[in-house]
Design an enzyme around this catalytic site. Structure first.
Site, PDB file in Angstrom:
ATOM      1  CG  HIS A 170     -15.893 -51.905  14.698  1.00 13.01           C
ATOM      2  ND1 HIS A 170     -15.187 -52.220  15.837  1.00 13.01           N
ATOM      3  CD2 HIS A 170     -15.122 -51.043  14.000  1.00 13.01           C
ATOM      4  CE1 HIS A 170     -14.033 -51.575  15.828  1.00 13.01           C
ATOM      5  NE2 HIS A 170     -13.964 -50.853  14.721  1.00 13.01           N
ATOM      6  NE  ARG A 209      -5.473 -48.197   8.568  1.00 12.33           N
ATOM      7  CZ  ARG A 209      -6.706 -48.488   9.028  1.00 12.33           C
ATOM      8  NH1 ARG A 209      -6.874 -49.384   9.977  1.00 12.33           N
ATOM      9  NH2 ARG A 209      -7.748 -47.896   8.517  1.00 12.33           N
ATOM     10  CB  SER A 225      -8.431 -52.352  10.683  1.00 12.03           C
ATOM     11  OG  SER A 225      -8.630 -51.847  11.971  1.00 12.03           O
ATOM     12  CE  LYS A 227     -10.642 -53.273  15.815  1.00 10.79           C
ATOM     13  NZ  LYS A 227      -9.783 -52.596  14.867  1.00 10.79           N
ATOM     14  CG  ASP A 271      -6.472 -53.858  13.978  1.00 11.63           C
ATOM     15  OD1 ASP A 271      -6.321 -53.203  12.928  1.00 11.63           O
ATOM     16  OD2 ASP A 271      -7.222 -53.499  14.890  1.00 11.63           O
TER      17      ASP A 271
HETATM   18  N1  URA Z   1     -12.212 -48.954  13.130  1.00 11.06           N
HETATM   19  C1  URA Z   1     -11.242 -49.885  13.077  1.00 11.06           C
HETATM   20  O1  URA Z   1     -11.145 -50.730  13.948  1.00 11.06           O
HETATM   21  N2  URA Z   1     -10.389 -49.845  12.056  1.00 11.06           N
HETATM   22  C2  URA Z   1     -10.467 -48.943  11.080  1.00 11.06           C
HETATM   23  O2  URA Z   1      -9.664 -48.986  10.177  1.00 11.06           O
HETATM   24  C3  URA Z   1     -11.474 -47.966  11.135  1.00 11.06           C
HETATM   25  C4  URA Z   1     -12.345 -47.990  12.187  1.00 11.06           C
END
Ligand code: URA
Length: 443
Positions: free
Chosen positions: A84, A170, A185, A189, A163
């Site tokens: 990620h 956000r 966040s 996930k 999220d």
């Molecule tokens: N990627 C995400 O899923 N969340 C964030 O807050 C920043 C990048």
């Protein structure tokens, strides 16, 4: 426990530590709708200013994870490894990396995000392919992973729903660059999707949420620590975002660049390079292969990744993933089928010299102004708008040379946007030092 959301917001506003049960109740309220969006937004802003302790960050991540179901991937054979990114401009690595790592033998259960602030989102990029569905149901997700070894999906009403809501808020409330919110966040996930190990690409520089190496290291450290507490092995790369990655920014333009890298041939315009994108993707794939024990070390991992990219198996996997998720393969076989933006203009250098710096966040914000990102939660994105960058920091330029080709939906904002672009770059007489692609590795 059923807390009064106003009291919780006030407690955070005044800088006090929230208890795990309070956060759990508040996040439950956000998911069920009993906490209003404006209250959630106030909580986000209070957290942005006051931060969270490590214990609060773990509690927030847990509460966000428990807002939905946690997918059990034990019925799917193979090592499950995901990556990620914390977000940047032109960061399209995931589109190449997920099928590449799957072609190397890993299972990649990837739950990605939409555009966030000035940064682009994998889901928005994929949705620019005709028919592509990111909202797979649990069974469809499992079937895709079983058949192909990869799938890229978004949060749903049942998987990471907190999220889904907080991310969208956000995006439009200026509350993205906040370490505990980013940790909650990303990790909620990643834990929900069922991965067994995680590579984090923490971006640093003018186009990242973390502007300095110190801030990026602090984010990487927090992510790795919270992941460890939640039983998820993780390592992080700190990679450069002082310039866009690859040559394109904008949803369908980025998909086309990924197809070029996967197919090993130019489809759009020959003078533009994707070398940084290709190199970063291979490095990330090698790290994932080491995490999933498919390679003993980075050298072996890189060789395997390169082989699968060059022999076309990553492209075949990407094509199969597009078909599996409802996308029209005719579009990726022939990218000229992607709808083109009606206006195409060139922004040129106003003097000669070397391109020294690019305010990459400004590039992302200009893209949002063009319609490629959201200014309010209900906005839809225009997949066709964006940039091709012809020069990046370190490039020698002559006066009048094209620096960027701009794809736009209408003429009106272009004059102001070009001025913004010109104000966001610096051209100097001496060759500048260009930051490295990878700044650090953290385990
Ligand atoms: N990627 C995400 O899923 N969340 C964030 O807050 C920043 C990048």
């Amino acid at each position: 426990m059923n807390i009064n959301p106003v009291l919780l917001i006030e407690k955070k506003r005044d800088g006090h530590e929230l208890e795990a049960a309070e956060l759990e109740s508040f996040i439950k309220g956000i998911t069920s709708g009993s906490v209003e969006d404006y209250q959630a937004a106030a909580f986000l802003m209070a957290t942005y200013f006051k931060g969270m302790t490590p214990a609060e960050t773990v509690a927030l991540t847990k509460a966000m994870l428990e807002s939905g179901e946690r997918i059990d991937l034990s019925s799917i054979p193979g090592a499950k490894v995901d990556k990620h990114s914390t977000g940047g401009v032109g960061d399209k690595v995931s589109l190449i990396l997920a099928p590449l790592a799957a072609a190397c033998g890993l299972v990649v259960p990837m739950m990605a995000g939409r555009g966030l602030g000035h940064s682009g989102g994998t889901l928005d990029k994929l949705e620019s392919i005709d028919g592509f569905r990111v909202n797979l149901q649990r069974q469809e997700y499992l079937r895709a992973l079983k058949r192909l070894g990869c799938a890229i999906i978004g949060q749903t009403a049942t998987i990471a729903p907190a999220d889904k809501k907080l991310y969208a808020l956000r995006d439009v409330t200026g509350t993205v660059p906040c370490i505990p919110l980013i940790c909650g966040s990303i990790l909620s996930k990643k834990l929900a999707e069922g991965t067994e190990a995680l590579l984090l690409d923490v971006k640093v520089g003018s186009g990242a949420f973390m502007k300095t190496l110190g801030e990026a290291k602090a984010l990487a450290k927090a992510l790795i620590a919270v992941a460890k507490k939640m039983g998820l092995p993780a390592r992080a790369l700190i990679t450069d975002m002082n310039q866009p990655l690859g040559y394109s920014a904008g949803n369908s333009l980025e998909v086309i660049e990924c197809i070029e890298v996967l197919r090993g041939r130019k489809l759009a315009q020959a003078d533009l390079s994707s070398l940084d994108l290709r190199e970063l993707t291979i490095t990330q794939c090698a790290h994932m292969l080491v995490l999933g024990r498919k390679a003993k070390g980075m050298k072996e991992g890189r060789m395997l990744a390169l082989a699968r990219l060059q022999d076309g198996s990553a492209w075949e996997k990407f094509r199969s993933m597009v078909v599996e998720q409802g996308g029209n393969p005719a579009w990726i076989d022939d990218p000229s089928k992607f709808p083109a933006a009606p206006i195409r203009v060139e922004w040129k250098a106003r003097k000669r010299g070397f391109l020294k710096t690019m305010d990459t966040e400004a590039m992302g914000k200009i893209l949002v102004e063009l319609g490629g990102g959201r200014k309010k939660a209900s906005d839809s994105v225009d997949p066709a708008v964006g940039f091709w960058f012809h020069a990046k920091p370190g490039t020698k330029v002559t006066a009048g040379q094209t620096l960027a080709t701009v794809f736009a939906a209408n003429e009106k904002p272009l004059k102001d946007l070009e001025q913004w672009f010109q104000d966001s770059i610096e051209i100097t007489g001496t060759r500048p030092k260009v930051p490295p692609l990878i700044h650090a590795e953290m385990t």
